[in-house]
Design an enzyme around this catalytic site. Structure first.
Site, short mmCIF file in Angstrom:
data_model
loop_
_atom_site.label_atom_id
_atom_site.label_comp_id
_atom_site.label_asym_id
_atom_site.label_seq_id
_atom_site.Cartn_x
_atom_site.Cartn_y
_atom_site.Cartn_z
N GLU A 145 -11.16 -1.00 -3.99
CA GLU A 145 -10.50 -0.36 -2.85
C GLU A 145 -9.30 0.43 -3.34
O GLU A 145 -8.97 0.47 -4.53
CB GLU A 145 -10.07 -1.40 -1.82
CG GLU A 145 -8.98 -2.36 -2.31
CD GLU A 145 -8.59 -3.40 -1.26
OE1 GLU A 145 -9.35 -3.57 -0.29
OE2 GLU A 145 -7.53 -4.03 -1.42
N ASP B 34 0.83 -1.22 0.00
CA ASP B 34 0.00 0.00 0.00
C ASP B 34 0.86 1.27 0.00
O ASP B 34 0.65 2.17 0.81
CB ASP B 34 -0.93 0.02 1.22
CG ASP B 34 -1.65 -1.30 1.45
OD1 ASP B 34 -1.87 -2.03 0.46
OD2 ASP B 34 -1.95 -1.62 2.62
N HIS C 88 -2.88 -1.22 -5.25
CA HIS C 88 -2.85 -0.21 -4.19
C HIS C 88 -1.76 0.81 -4.47
O HIS C 88 -0.76 0.92 -3.77
CB HIS C 88 -2.66 -0.83 -2.81
CG HIS C 88 -3.13 0.11 -1.73
ND1 HIS C 88 -4.08 -0.25 -0.80
CD2 HIS C 88 -2.81 1.41 -1.46
CE1 HIS C 88 -4.31 0.78 0.00
NE2 HIS C 88 -3.54 1.80 -0.39
N ASN D 183 -19.64 -6.49 -0.37
CA ASN D 183 -18.66 -5.88 -1.26
C ASN D 183 -18.21 -4.52 -0.75
O ASN D 183 -18.91 -3.86 0.02
CB ASN D 183 -19.24 -5.73 -2.66
CG ASN D 183 -20.53 -4.93 -2.67
OD1 ASN D 183 -21.59 -5.45 -2.33
ND2 ASN D 183 -20.46 -3.66 -3.07
N ARG E 276 4.71 -8.40 -0.15
CA ARG E 276 4.29 -7.40 -1.13
C ARG E 276 5.31 -6.27 -1.07
O ARG E 276 5.47 -5.62 -0.05
CB ARG E 276 2.88 -6.90 -0.81
CG ARG E 276 1.80 -7.95 -1.01
CD ARG E 276 0.42 -7.40 -0.70
NE ARG E 276 0.25 -7.14 0.72
CZ ARG E 276 -0.84 -6.59 1.25
NH1 ARG E 276 -1.85 -6.23 0.46
NH2 ARG E 276 -0.93 -6.40 2.55
#
Length: 660
Positions: free
Chosen positions: A219, A42, A283, A182, A317
């Site tokens: 998102e 992120d 992200h 969702n 990540r």
């Protein structure tokens, strides 16, 4: 063959490659040291008006918020990570600390972040920190509590932007309908940096199959304003290899709170790329190069597809960055995550090479050994580690060293000295050999142009001249012949094949204030001196090459490298935006100015090979010991911007020299 030894066919092929390889783009793009920051998801990189890049991201422990700052994007990788806030032990903000974003609003810093609670870990909400410090990394941070969105449900990933005098908040939240699980993207005006004006506008919910893989997710919005439009990227699906980016678009002059003005891409605009081993990219955030002229996409991705267990528990990540371009219709073209390494080459060693015998490698020149199918690098090898050598005698008595690369230029190993035979009239075995240049003729013969001093001397007050030699194998050089040039102080040749036929040599005429002179030849044997080419400043080690539809000359002016450009190889205009390699780098053996380079052009890329005296810095700069005498070879990729050539020596150099 070297960059300045191209035959007409290769030269025309080069021009064609330059013209077709980057449609609509005339400047080289920066290369980032990916993964930029490991184990950080992120990510957000924010370029502030103070000239610093600020970085924050989700730590894999989900327990803290960190800030880093650096002068360049690549330097963020090694910048200190300052923890500005830690999770609470219980209650709100005590679990799942996610997705911090740093923003500067009305003279204060704000961090918007996501947090749960230890007793209800999925009660995720938005929270805000505030600081009045000039430097947010060192400043005090105050908790400003929850940012209320109008209804209580799973909410995360807030970002903010200002447009047409109005500030907006964009965020992710679970659909308010009780039967829905969702997450959607919402937009609202902000009344203050801590509050929004209600009601919010629903911009996007998961509609397409690629937004519903394992989970129905929209998102992580990120905002980009360009070309009369507002673009909002977002991430979709589960956070494994299915994670990808979508795009929302609205006219910049529209009412952004009217959901009807927003359109949505029917396909993901950024997704997993097996060719580069990048999976689940998303992200993201946006920034630019320091001059604001090149857009940069910042995102996270894993370098493997299969994950053991819950993806949220996998820490790998990694933050990555890459430039992106724009389509003809004004929409962003993000390309694919991480071009396959085979296209960029291997990461070059830092330093690139040190001579293992005398430790005095300098003045590199590269040439393709067509018989072996490998690149060779010839270099002046000063006697840097010699004992009891008076004056500048250590720079004399040198032999030309040879290094070889087995991986197209990224790594080099020593293979010996060039066998150069000079008669007694040229100093014989006592002669000094400096700064060769090599070109391959049509019949396969290699021609060397070598600076020779006929002896070993303690000072600089002795003739030095240009000697022409020939070789069939690049190792053994014979038929030495002194060239008659403008003076008996002619050094540092660079030779280029001309399109119209024949050859041109540039060299340093030390008698005329170390100006750059030139001479022409039809056969590489006989030369006619043509006089001065560049004389606005003293310089040596000229290198001339063709790149990006322009002739370039680079000279060593002892304050970095001066750059000139020409349309006709006769009239040269100096680049006014500064010298290359004048500002020291931060890599090993690179913290000083760089000198006497070679340039190898490979398609639309160009690589600058140069040397440094690593010990000549700070208080030791004027000393004359082994540490100050030793030298290292380095490489950096050249960039072309509107102001001219640039070289970011702190950027990783991914080198791939041509096999031609």
């Amino acid at each position: 063959m070297t960059s300045h030894a191209k035959c007409g066919i290769v030269f025309l092929s080069l021009i064609w490659t330059v013209l077709i390889s980057v449609p609509g783009l005339s400047f080289a793009q920066p290369v980032f040291n990916n993964p930029l920051v490991k184990n950080r998801a992120d990510p957000q990189i924010f370029l502030h008006t103070d000239g610093y890049y600020y970085f924050t991201a989700t730590a894999p422990e989900y327990d803290r918020i960190e800030l880093r700052r650096a002068r360049s994007i690549n330097e963020l990788a090694t910048a200190d990570a300052k923890v500005i806030w830690r999770k609470h032990s219980s209650g709100p903000m005590s679990h799942h600390i996610w997705a911090p974003e740093l923003h500067f609003i009305d003279g204060k810093w704000y961090v918007y972040f996501t947090a749960g609670r230890a007793d209800a870990i999925w009660d995720i909400r938005l929270y805000v920190l505030e600081s009045s410090a000039a430097n947010p990394v060192d400043g005090e941070w105050l908790e400003r509590g929850q940012l209320k969105t109008g209804w209580e449900s799973f909410s995360l990933d807030a970002t903010t932007f200002s447009h047409a005098g109005q500030r907006y908040l964009v965020w992710t939240q679970r659909d308010p309908a009780p039967d829905k699980k969702n997450t959607n993207i919402y937009l609202a005006k902000m009344e203050t940096p801590l509050s929004i004006a209600r009601p919010a506008t629903l911009l996007s919910r998961p509609d397409y199959d690629w937004e519903k893989r394992k989970y129905e997710v929209n998102e992580a919005p990120a905002v980009l304003i360009r070309n009369g439009r507002i673009f909002i990227t977002y991430s979709a699906s589960a956070t494994d290899e299915n994670y990808c980016m979508g795009l929302l678009t609205a006219p910049a002059n529209a009412n952004l709170l009217d959901a009807k003005v927003w359109s949505k891409s029917s396909q993901p605009v950024f997704k997993s790329n097996a060719a580069s081993n990048q999976y689940g990219p998303g992200h993201n955030s946006f920034t630019t190069t320091a001059d604001g002229k090149t857009d940069v996409l910042v995102y996270h991705a894993r370098d493997y597809r299969d994950i053991k267990g819950n993806a949220l528990n996998d820490p790998n990540r990694h933050t990555r960055a890459q430039t992106f371009s724009w389509n003809a219709d004004g929409t962003p073209d993000f390309g694919q995550p991480g071009a396959p390494m085979i296209n960029q080459g291997k990461l070059a060693a830092k330093p690139l090479f040190r001579d293992p015998i005398m430790d005095g490698a300098a003045d590199p020149v590269l040439v393709r050994n067509t018989t072996l199918g490998k690149w060779w690098m010839f270099y002046t090898n000063r006697r840097a580690n010699a004992n009891d050598v008076p004056g500048v005698a250590w720079v004399h008595g040198t032999r030309i060293g040879i290094a070889e690369s087995d991986d197209e230029g990224a790594n080099w190993h020593y293979i010996g000295e060039a066998d150069i035979a000079l008669p007694p009239s040229m100093g014989g075995i006592e002669s000094t050999h400096w700064a060769p240049d090599i070109i391959r003729a049509d019949d396969g013969t290699y021609h060397m142009f070598l600076t020779v001093v006929s002896g070993i001397f303690n000072d600089w007050k002795h003739p030095r001249y240009m000697v022409h030699l020939r070789s069939q194998d690049l190792r053994h050089w014979r038929n030495a012949r002194v060239l008659q040039l403008a003076s008996d102080r002619a050094i540092d040749a660079t030779v280029l094949r001309l399109l119209e036929g024949g050859y041109r040599m540039w060299y340093n005429n030390e008698v005329d204030k170390k100006s750059i002179y030139y001479a022409d030849s039809t056969d590489l044997e006989n030369w006619i001196d043509k006089g001065k080419a560049v004389g606005d400043q003293s310089g040596e080690g000229p290198k001339v090459f063709y790149w990006k539809e322009q002739w370039w000359m680079i000279t060593d002016v002892w304050r970095g490298l001066a750059v000139y450009r020409s349309d006709d190889l006769l009239s040269w205009k100096r680049q006014v935006s500064g010298n290359l390699l004048e500002i020291p780098g931060h890599g090993e053996d690179d913290g000083v100015i760089g000198g006497h380079p070679d340039v190898v052009v490979n398609g639309d890329r160009a690589f600058l090979f140069y040397f440094t005296h690593p010990g000549k810095h700070g208080a030791d700069q004027k000393k004359d010991g082994k540490e100050q005498r030793r030298s290292s070879l380095q490489v950096v990729e050249l960039l072309l911007i509107e102001q001219g050539l640039q070289a970011d020596r702190d950027a990783p150099a991914y080198v791939r020299l041509s096999n031609d």
